[in-house]
Design an enzyme around this catalytic site. Structure first.
Site, mmCIF file in Angstrom:
data_model
loop_
_atom_site.group_PDB
_atom_site.id
_atom_site.type_symbol
_atom_site.label_atom_id
_atom_site.label_comp_id
_atom_site.label_asym_id
_atom_site.label_seq_id
_atom_site.Cartn_x
_atom_site.Cartn_y
_atom_site.Cartn_z
ATOM 1 N N LYS A 1 0.848 -1.202 0.000
ATOM 2 C CA LYS A 1 0.000 0.000 0.000
ATOM 3 C C LYS A 1 0.876 1.241 0.000
ATOM 4 O O LYS A 1 1.525 1.567 0.979
ATOM 5 C CB LYS A 1 -0.923 0.041 1.221
ATOM 6 C CG LYS A 1 -2.001 1.105 1.011
ATOM 7 C CD LYS A 1 -2.588 1.674 2.272
ATOM 8 C CE LYS A 1 -1.783 2.719 2.948
ATOM 9 N NZ LYS A 1 -1.619 3.997 2.201
ATOM 10 N N GLU B 1 9.774 0.914 10.700
ATOM 11 C CA GLU B 1 10.827 1.911 10.512
ATOM 12 C C GLU B 1 10.153 3.252 10.732
ATOM 13 O O GLU B 1 9.351 3.687 9.907
ATOM 14 C CB GLU B 1 11.399 1.754 9.104
ATOM 15 C CG GLU B 1 12.808 2.284 8.991
ATOM 16 C CD GLU B 1 12.815 3.694 8.476
ATOM 17 O OE1 GLU B 1 12.756 4.620 9.329
ATOM 18 O OE2 GLU B 1 12.858 3.870 7.261
ATOM 19 N N CYS C 1 13.479 10.534 7.690
ATOM 20 C CA CYS C 1 13.356 10.054 9.063
ATOM 21 C C CYS C 1 14.681 10.192 9.806
ATOM 22 O O CYS C 1 14.697 10.326 11.015
ATOM 23 C CB CYS C 1 12.877 8.614 9.071
ATOM 24 S SG CYS C 1 13.756 7.595 7.899
ATOM 25 N N GLU D 1 9.682 15.251 15.995
ATOM 26 C CA GLU D 1 10.112 15.200 14.601
ATOM 27 C C GLU D 1 9.329 16.244 13.805
ATOM 28 O O GLU D 1 8.109 16.186 13.730
ATOM 29 C CB GLU D 1 9.835 13.796 14.042
ATOM 30 C CG GLU D 1 10.284 13.631 12.612
ATOM 31 C CD GLU D 1 10.178 12.191 12.124
ATOM 32 O OE1 GLU D 1 9.095 11.592 12.223
ATOM 33 O OE2 GLU D 1 11.198 11.655 11.649
#
Ligand code: NAI
Ligand code: MG
Length: 499
Positions: free
Chosen positions: A197, A272, A306, A403
């Protein structure tokens, strides 16, 4: 900051692809969503609709899982010779390479990233990744095990690594094609079948990849691609009772939801997730390398990495020089549409991401941070944010802890090596870190103390298919790439035979 102009035009094949209504790939056929619904994907440089895409949901996921299950159990993929599997994966890599320019253009249009970056990084790394895993198909080995309690020659025992089965792969929008490759490479090499997906913001390159998967000649149902939203298609895939494993890249928040969804059938999970990586410059570093390296560490891919070096720790003696250098670099970065050859920094991926990043800037300013450069949206069309360097932060501010996933770095002074380790480790994340110093001993000593899955010494953002990547703490579970990832996609079987 310069604004770029005079964009080039997409190739005719790309223009045709984008103009077409996109379907989903289930069991080797392109089909509409069961609901008949579609969703729009946008051009982040303009905010205009780029394509309409079939909107997968629970029923489509179910059909795709059934196809993947049938393909797995038939052995059409898992039980052909490893050489043949490797050859097909290599063929896919060749096909992607043949269409490199087309993929680069599609990626730039859908994600916003500069075309030159997609050409030089995303697509070639994708090709290399598939080639690397083509090689692994023939090297998935078990061990022979000498039994500890029995005399030699009384038993013959060995382990075999078998494919885990049907895997659900949920990927993000920051490197759409490359993240699809990271997930597919290992799954295909090990003989698994897949329901992939793509992120709703960037489904196009995965769908084009699906066409090449068919052209390469993969058996029907080995790779199924179902675009759709996270809360619907993604959640249905993570919860599906006939999926053996789910692999996810995205936010830590959604990572936790994936884990809960996986509990139903205890499917295996690899994650992850996010990061807030420290990038540490000591005063003995080669600043001519550290300054541009640290700018790239945060501004590459519009900061939507990331592993972005988003907390820049600089030893006091060189703090002003480094901050000045990074700010000057930021000021010179040409911000513009990905299709402009002069562009170095494109738009963020979506309006939502623009709002999120601007929200973090506001929060930083309210808490007392100052922008040395940037600090706001760029222009009023598209989702552009100026490369930003924040100073005068405190370690507990949101902009230092959370983040941001945009071109925003917090520059933080420190006094000595002893102080830096606890501060560098002071987040819930542990994905990556950078260390800049000429002192080899110090570099490796710091590397050994930082809780992160990747440490870059005198470099940053260096990736390789052979080098494992993944997180400590809340940055994730398991590793991608290298031979480490093969563990995620195989079960170990011990076979013990009396002689
Ligand atoms: P997200 O985590 O919501 O999206 C990533 C993928 O997960 C997409 O394919 C999405 O459709 C899917 N997803 C979303 N909700 C789901 C659910 N309940 N069940 C199953 N799948 C689901 O990330 P989002 O909202 O696009 O970005 C939010 C933040 O996440 C970013 O600001 C950034 O901090 C972080 N992020 C980290 C990435 C990384 O590379 N580790 C990549 C993308 C985002
Ligand atoms: Mg989300």
């Amino acid at each position: 900051m310069a604004t770029a102009t005079s964009a080039i035009q997409p190739e005719p094949s790309v223009a045709t692809f984008v103009a077409r209504k996109q379907k989903m790939l289930i069991n080797g056929k392109w089909v509409e969503a069961a609901s008949g619904k579609t969703f729009p994907t946008f051009n982040p440089a303009t905010g205009e609709i780029l394509s309409h895409v079939a909107e997968g949901d629970r029923e489509d996921i179910d059909r795709a899982v059934k196809a993947a299950r049938a393909a797995f159990e038939s052995g059409a993929w898992s039980r052909i010779s490893p050489s043949e599997r490797g050859r097909l994966i290599w063929k896919l890599a060749d096909l992607i390479e043949k269409h490199l320019e087309e993929f680069a253009q599609l990626e730039s249009l859908d994600n916003g990233k500069p075309l030159c970056i997609a050409r030089a990084a995303d697509v070639p790394l994708t090709v290399d990744h598939f080639r690397y895993y083509a090689g692994w198909a023939t090297k998935i080995e078990g061990n022979t095990i000498p039994m500890s309690f029995a005399r030699p020659g009384t038993y013959h025992a060995y382990t075999v690594r078998e494919p885990i089965g049907v895997v659900g792969q949920i990927i993000p929008w920051n490197f759409p094609l490359l993240m699809a490759a990271w997930k597919l490479g290992a799954a295909l090499a090990t003989g698994c079948t897949v329901v992939l997906k793509p992120a709703e913001q960037t489904p196009l390159t995965a769908l084009r990849l699906g066409e090449l998967i068919l052209e390469a000649g993969f058996p029907d149902g080995v790779v199924n691609i179902v675009p759709g939203y996270g809360e619907t298609a993604g959640a249905a895939l993570a919860a599906h009772m006939d999926v053996d494993k789910v692999a996810f890249t995205g936010s830590t928040e959604v990572g936790k939801l994936i884990l809960q969804a996986a509990a139903g059938n205890l499917k295996k999970v690899s994650l992850e997730l996010g990061g807030k990586s420290p990038n540490i410059i000591f005063d003995d570093a080669d600043l001519d390398a550290a300054i541009p390296g640290s700018s790239m560490a945060i501004f590459f891919n519009q900061g939507q990495c990331c592993c972005a070096g988003s907390r820049l720790f600089v030893e006091k003696k060189v703090f002003d020089r480094v901050v000045d250098g990074v700010a000057q670099t930021a000021a010179k970065i040409r911000v513009g549409p990905g299709f402009d050859p002069a562009t170095e920094l494109g738009p963020l991926v979506s309006e939502e991401q623009l709002r999120r990043v601007c929200g973090y800037l506001d929060s930083g300013f309210k808490e007392g941070a100052k922008a040395v450069v940037g600090g706001s949206r760029h222009g009023d069309k598209g989702y552009f944010v100026k490369p930003t360097v924040l100073v005068d932060t405190r370690d507990n501010m949101k902009v230092v802890q959370e983040e941001i996933f945009g071109p925003v770095v917090t520059a933080i002074p420190f006094s000595e090596a002893g102080e830096i380790i606890p501060r560098a480790n002071d987040t819930m994340y542990g994905l990556a870190a950078g260390v800049w110093t000429r002192d080899v001993k110090k570099a490796h000593s710091i590397a050994s103390k930082i809780k992160a899955g990747t440490i870059w010494i005198n470099c940053y953002n260096v990736f390789d298919a052979a080098l494992p990547f993944g997180g400590y703490k809340q940055s994730g579970w398991g590793r991608e790439m290298g031979h480490e990832v093969l563990k995620n996609y195989t079960e170990v079987k011990s076979v013990c035979s009396a002689l």
